[in-house]
Design a protein around this motif. Structure first.
Motif, PDB file in Angstrom:
ATOM      1  N   ASP A  40       3.380   4.200  -9.675  1.00 15.15           N
ATOM      2  CA  ASP A  40       2.281   5.158  -9.523  1.00 15.15           C
ATOM      3  C   ASP A  40       2.627   6.508 -10.129  1.00 15.15           C
ATOM      4  O   ASP A  40       1.740   7.272 -10.523  1.00 15.15           O
ATOM      5  CB  ASP A  40       1.956   5.326  -8.037  1.00 15.15           C
ATOM      6  N   ALA A  41       3.918   6.824 -10.187  1.00 12.98           N
ATOM      7  CA  ALA A  41       4.383   8.077 -10.788  1.00 12.98           C
ATOM      8  C   ALA A  41       5.775   7.826 -11.332  1.00 12.98           C
ATOM      9  O   ALA A  41       6.437   6.848 -10.976  1.00 12.98           O
ATOM     10  CB  ALA A  41       4.394   9.208  -9.766  1.00 12.98           C
ATOM     11  N   ALA A  42       6.245   8.718 -12.214  1.00 17.06           N
ATOM     12  CA  ALA A  42       7.570   8.547 -12.805  1.00 17.06           C
ATOM     13  C   ALA A  42       8.203   9.898 -13.046  1.00 17.06           C
ATOM     14  O   ALA A  42       7.524  10.875 -13.365  1.00 17.06           O
ATOM     15  CB  ALA A  42       7.478   7.757 -14.104  1.00 17.06           C
ATOM     16  N   MET A  43       9.530   9.949 -12.887  1.00 19.26           N
ATOM     17  CA  MET A  43      10.286  11.183 -13.058  1.00 19.26           C
ATOM     18  C   MET A  43      11.437  10.945 -14.031  1.00 19.26           C
ATOM     19  O   MET A  43      12.188   9.985 -13.878  1.00 19.26           O
ATOM     20  CB  MET A  43      10.872  11.643 -11.717  1.00 19.26           C
ATOM     21  N   ARG A  44      11.565  11.826 -15.029  1.00 18.74           N
ATOM     22  CA  ARG A  44      12.742  11.770 -15.900  1.00 18.74           C
ATOM     23  C   ARG A  44      13.949  12.186 -15.077  1.00 18.74           C
ATOM     24  O   ARG A  44      13.917  13.162 -14.332  1.00 18.74           O
ATOM     25  CB  ARG A  44      12.594  12.696 -17.098  1.00 18.74           C
ATOM     26  N   ILE A  45      15.049  11.428 -15.264  1.00 15.96           N
ATOM     27  CA  ILE A  45      16.215  11.670 -14.420  1.00 15.96           C
ATOM     28  C   ILE A  45      17.442  12.093 -15.217  1.00 15.96           C
ATOM     29  O   ILE A  45      18.466  12.450 -14.638  1.00 15.96           O
ATOM     30  CB  ILE A  45      16.507  10.402 -13.588  1.00 15.96           C
ATOM     31  N   GLY A  46      17.357  12.076 -16.565  1.00 17.43           N
ATOM     32  CA  GLY A  46      18.498  12.521 -17.353  1.00 17.43           C
ATOM     33  C   GLY A  46      18.634  11.770 -18.654  1.00 17.43           C
ATOM     34  O   GLY A  46      17.799  10.935 -19.008  1.00 17.43           O
ATOM     35  N   GLY A  96       0.798  -1.216   0.000  1.00 13.67           N
ATOM     36  CA  GLY A  96       0.000   0.000   0.000  1.00 13.67           C
ATOM     37  C   GLY A  96       0.829   1.264   0.000  1.00 13.67           C
ATOM     38  O   GLY A  96       0.353   2.334   0.410  1.00 13.67           O
ATOM     39  N   ILE A  97       2.064   1.163  -0.479  1.00 15.66           N
ATOM     40  CA  ILE A  97       2.984   2.307  -0.509  1.00 15.66           C
ATOM     41  C   ILE A  97       3.088   2.825  -1.936  1.00 15.66           C
ATOM     42  O   ILE A  97       3.259   2.054  -2.876  1.00 15.66           O
ATOM     43  CB  ILE A  97       4.372   1.900   0.021  1.00 15.66           C
ATOM     44  N   ARG A  98       2.991   4.144  -2.083  1.00 13.76           N
ATOM     45  CA  ARG A  98       3.092   4.779  -3.400  1.00 13.76           C
ATOM     46  C   ARG A  98       4.516   4.629  -3.944  1.00 13.76           C
ATOM     47  O   ARG A  98       5.490   4.826  -3.227  1.00 13.76           O
ATOM     48  CB  ARG A  98       2.734   6.260  -3.287  1.00 13.76           C
ATOM     49  N   SER A  99       4.636   4.278  -5.221  1.00 17.12           N
ATOM     50  CA  SER A  99       5.940   4.087  -5.848  1.00 17.12           C
ATOM     51  C   SER A  99       6.187   5.151  -6.901  1.00 17.12           C
ATOM     52  O   SER A  99       5.282   5.534  -7.650  1.00 17.12           O
ATOM     53  CB  SER A  99       6.034   2.701  -6.488  1.00 17.12           C
ATOM     54  N   ILE A 100       7.427   5.630  -6.954  1.00 22.46           N
ATOM     55  CA  ILE A 100       7.830   6.603  -7.967  1.00 22.46           C
ATOM     56  C   ILE A 100       9.016   6.020  -8.729  1.00 22.46           C
ATOM     57  O   ILE A 100      10.045   5.689  -8.126  1.00 22.46           O
ATOM     58  CB  ILE A 100       8.238   7.956  -7.345  1.00 22.46           C
ATOM     59  N   ALA A 101       8.871   5.862 -10.029  1.00 19.27           N
ATOM     60  CA  ALA A 101       9.963   5.363 -10.868  1.00 19.27           C
ATOM     61  C   ALA A 101      10.784   6.524 -11.389  1.00 19.27           C
ATOM     62  O   ALA A 101      10.316   7.665 -11.461  1.00 19.27           O
ATOM     63  CB  ALA A 101       9.400   4.550 -12.039  1.00 19.27           C
ATOM     64  N   VAL A 102      12.030   6.234 -11.743  1.00 18.88           N
ATOM     65  CA  VAL A 102      12.853   7.197 -12.467  1.00 18.88           C
ATOM     66  C   VAL A 102      13.257   6.564 -13.793  1.00 18.88           C
ATOM     67  O   VAL A 102      13.322   5.344 -13.908  1.00 18.88           O
ATOM     68  CB  VAL A 102      14.111   7.607 -11.661  1.00 18.88           C
ATOM     69  N   TYR A 103      13.493   7.409 -14.780  1.00 21.25           N
ATOM     70  CA  TYR A 103      13.876   6.858 -16.077  1.00 21.25           C
ATOM     71  C   TYR A 103      14.791   7.823 -16.816  1.00 21.25           C
ATOM     72  O   TYR A 103      14.710   9.042 -16.665  1.00 21.25           O
ATOM     73  CB  TYR A 103      12.643   6.553 -16.928  1.00 21.25           C
TER      74      TYR A 103
END
Length: 685
Positions: A49-55, A28-35
């Motif tokens: 659940d969410a994603a962030m561009r990292i470079g 039940g923990i929100r996950s944030i991916a990086v790519y």
């Protein structure tokens, strides 16, 4: 001290990011991916659940950037960072930066990372706590001359190892004094590039060693337990290939002693979370074990431990990081059955295990009782040269070792990957080896299996299955059938071989393994005659479409999975796959002209790159006179170094410099041959 963890940024990619995200979701923990730019649209991004561009694509500018990871965590509102394994998982600076930003680092303390992150420091530390270590030289700051002077006292064979990092990168086996200087130069360069630290140390090489590692769990309240051991002896060039739990070598008494030693290592640095303590055990003396290193993170092979214990290691990493105490005692840990894991890599085993890149045309993982697949790829995505070539881990659990191996073998045969070369067929063959089946293994078995090393002859040399007449016939028949369908609107364009005068079969010029073969196909797809190198077989396309072909060859029916792109026809049958390329007549003419301009038997004057990568070393300068086999250029790709050698003697002209990014088949050097240079003088690069 407890912390509330409601959201976690997963600072990794591929299968481990997917695996962590699945546990976070179950908790039940929100996950944030990086790519990175190369991973946009990859499975771990879609799963979170969410994603962030990292470079950008290079790892140093994205997944290895502490600033970028922490900035993404802060911007996304994460409470914690889970580093997975590899990349920044054992990076002290990430742990410090996370703490400074008010984030929980899901891993051990800075003290544990610092002590265990340096092999020399770690070895001295655990020896002081009564844990046996391998004899060797582990003084920091020694230059090459000092190491060479000390080597005689240690004795040969010995092992050169970088003090920082892991995964076997930079490790060199040295059998004789004459080989040590070159090994030190290479090891320092790899260590500096991979770990930003070129410190080296020497260890006495243990003959027929077995690599045994122990999984530990520890909390912030003083509890430390172990979850049994994993056998990781099936390695190639210090890279693990197949792992299992428990080890078939250890008895219960030794298991308890090595587990206790691992717990003492963890306890000595106040360890928290999941970690692994690695030991070498002599195959001839299983009761003697020696500390190698501690991996202060999750391991690639952790699924085999999870399957035999029923314990979710990622879940406990999160709970311990939040300050929760372990509710599992040592007596609660029970090993049930056996589990075996195989790492599926994008690599061309027939070409010396060169990493393979390109677009995945098909990825169909196996299913079945006891089978687990941890994957991070999908059809339609590119396998990038910027990262490790592992595609997935296929794991099987059974009531005993024999059942686990049988299930894994069947799972490998049921796995389809097309678009890149893979090691699936190699893994399938390896599991059938008598030594593997009996548990009589050590870290040199794969070299003996491949015929790459010496050994006592206990294991036979493997004869690799290579594409042959069958694959050429299947590819030609499939192409023939497609052209019949494409020509349905006009009978004049059908590949019937019809012409005014003498009837001729339709010819397909097909290349595989660098050899071009002309295949003659005469007739309609449902019944044809296929002629290859003077041999004729009756063939038929019994059924099929754009992605499959049921082919009869001389009355035997076989089913092939088929994909097609600009690179060629990709075929898979069981664990075996290959690419058959159709060659244009103009290419054949050009090759003939080029060959005619060279002296008979002369090697090609061009040195080409076998895969995309970065130039990390140049062994000559333009204008130098080089000999056959002399190092010209070293290219790093997918965390491996590839040495490109001169195929002929002569004067070299280089077209690249250190730091240049090179593409597949790019010419990096051209040699103006000496008149007497012939192909017999050396191997092609």
């Amino acid at each position: 001290m407890s912390a509330v963890i409601r959201s976690v940024l997963v600072a990794n990619r591929g299968e481990i990011a997917c695996r962590i995200i699945r546990t976070l979701r179950a908790m039940g923990i929100r996950s944030i991916a990086v790519y990175s730019d190369a991973d946009r649209g990859h499975p771990h991004v879609a799963l979170a659940d969410a994603a962030m561009r990292i470079g950008p694509a290079p790892a140093r500018d994205s997944y290895l950037s502490v600033d970028a990871v922490v900035a993404a965590a802060v911007a996304s509102g994460a409470d914690a960072i889970h580093p997975g394994y590899g990349f920044l998982s054992e990076n002290v600076e990430l742990a410090r930066a996370a703490d400074a930003a008010g984030l929980v680092f899901i891993g051990p303390s800075v003290v544990a990372l610092t002590v265990m992150g340096d092999k020399i420091r770690a070895k001295r530390h655990v020896a002081a706590h009564g844990v046996p270590v391998i004899p060797g030289l582990d003084e920091p700051g020694l230059d090459d001359a000092a190491l060479i002077a000390a080597a005689e006292g240690i004795g040969y064979p010995l092992l050169v190892k970088p003090s920082a990092g892991g995964g076997g990168k930079g490790m060199h086996v040295v059998d004789a004094p004459a080989d040590l200087a070159g090994a030190l130069v290479s090891a320092r360069r790899i260590a500096a590039a991979a770990f930003d630290d070129d410190t080296l140390f020497l260890e006495r090489l243990i003959i027929r060693p077995r690599h045994i590692e122990v999984q530990v769990l520890a909390d912030a309240h003083g509890a430390v337990i172990h979850l049994g051991e994993r056998e990781c002896s099936l390695q190639r060039r210090h890279q693990k290939v197949v792992e299992e739990a428990p080890s078939p070598l250890l008895d219960e008494a030794t298991r308890a002693r090595i587990g206790a030693a691992a717990c003492e290592v963890a306890r000595s640095v106040g360890y928290t979370g999941a970690g692994t303590v690695e030991f070498l055990v002599s195959a001839s003396d299983p009761e003697a074990f020696f500390f190698m290193e501690m991996n202060t993170r999750l391991q690639v092979e952790h699924p085999v431990t999870e399957l035999v214990t029923g314990i979710d290691l990622v879940r406990w990493q999160v709970l311990v990081a939040a300050g929760e105490p372990l509710t599992i005692t040592q007596d609660d840990v029970v090993l049930t059955g056996h589990a075996v894991e195989a790492r599926v890599y994008a690599e061309d085993t027939a070409a010396g295990f060169l990493p393979s890149t390109g677009r995945l045309l098909a990825y169909e993982p196996p299913t079945g009782p006891g089978v687990r697949v941890d994957g991070g790829v999908a059809a339609g995505l590119d396998v990038s040269p910027h990262y490790d070539p592992m595609l997935a881990k296929i794991v099987a659990h059974g009531a005993d070792r024999a059942e686990a191996i049988e299930r894994l073998s069947a799972a490998l045969a049921a796995t389809t990957v097309l678009g890149v070369a893979t090691n699936l067929d190699f893994l399938h063959d390896l599991l059938a080896d008598d030594g593997v089946r009996s548990g009589d293994i050590d870290t040199g078995l794969i070299e003996r299996f491949l015929g790459e090393g010496g050994g006592d002859g206990h294991h036979s040399r493997r004869e690799s299955r290579r594409p042959g007449a069958t694959e050429l016939a299947v590819a030609a028949l499939w192409l023939h059938a497609r052209r019949w369908v494409a020509a349905s609107a006009s009978p004049w364009s059908a590949p019937t071989g019809f012409r005014l005068g003498v009837h001729r079969a339709t010819e397909y010029h097909l290349e595989v393994g660098g050899v071009v073969t002309t295949v003659a196909v005469d007739g309609m797809p449902d019944r044809v005659t296929v002629a290859i190198d003077g041999q004729t077989v009756e063939a038929a396309l019994a059924a099929g479409d754009d992605r499959s072909a049921v082919v009869e060859l001389d009355g035997l029916s076989r089913t092939w999975r088929v994909e097609h792109d600009s690179r060629g026809v990709w075929l898979a049958e069981g664990s075996f796959s290959c690419c058959v390329r159709e060659v244009d007549r103009r290419e054949i003419v050009r090759a003939g002209i080029a060959a005619a301009t060279r002296a008979p038997g002369a090697a090609s004057p061009e040195t080409r790159v076998p895969m995309p990568g970065t130039v990390v070393d140049v062994g000559a300068a333009s204008g130098d006179v080089v000999e056959v086999g002399q190092l010209l250029v070293t290219v790093e790709a997918m965390k491996m170094e590839h040495r490109l050698l001169a195929a002929t003697a002569g004067t070299v002209t280089l077209t690249v410099s250190v730091g240049d990014v090179v593409s597949l088949d790019q010419v990096v050097a051209t040699i103006t041959p000496s008149p007497q240079a012939t192909v017999d003088e050396g191997a092609t690069p």
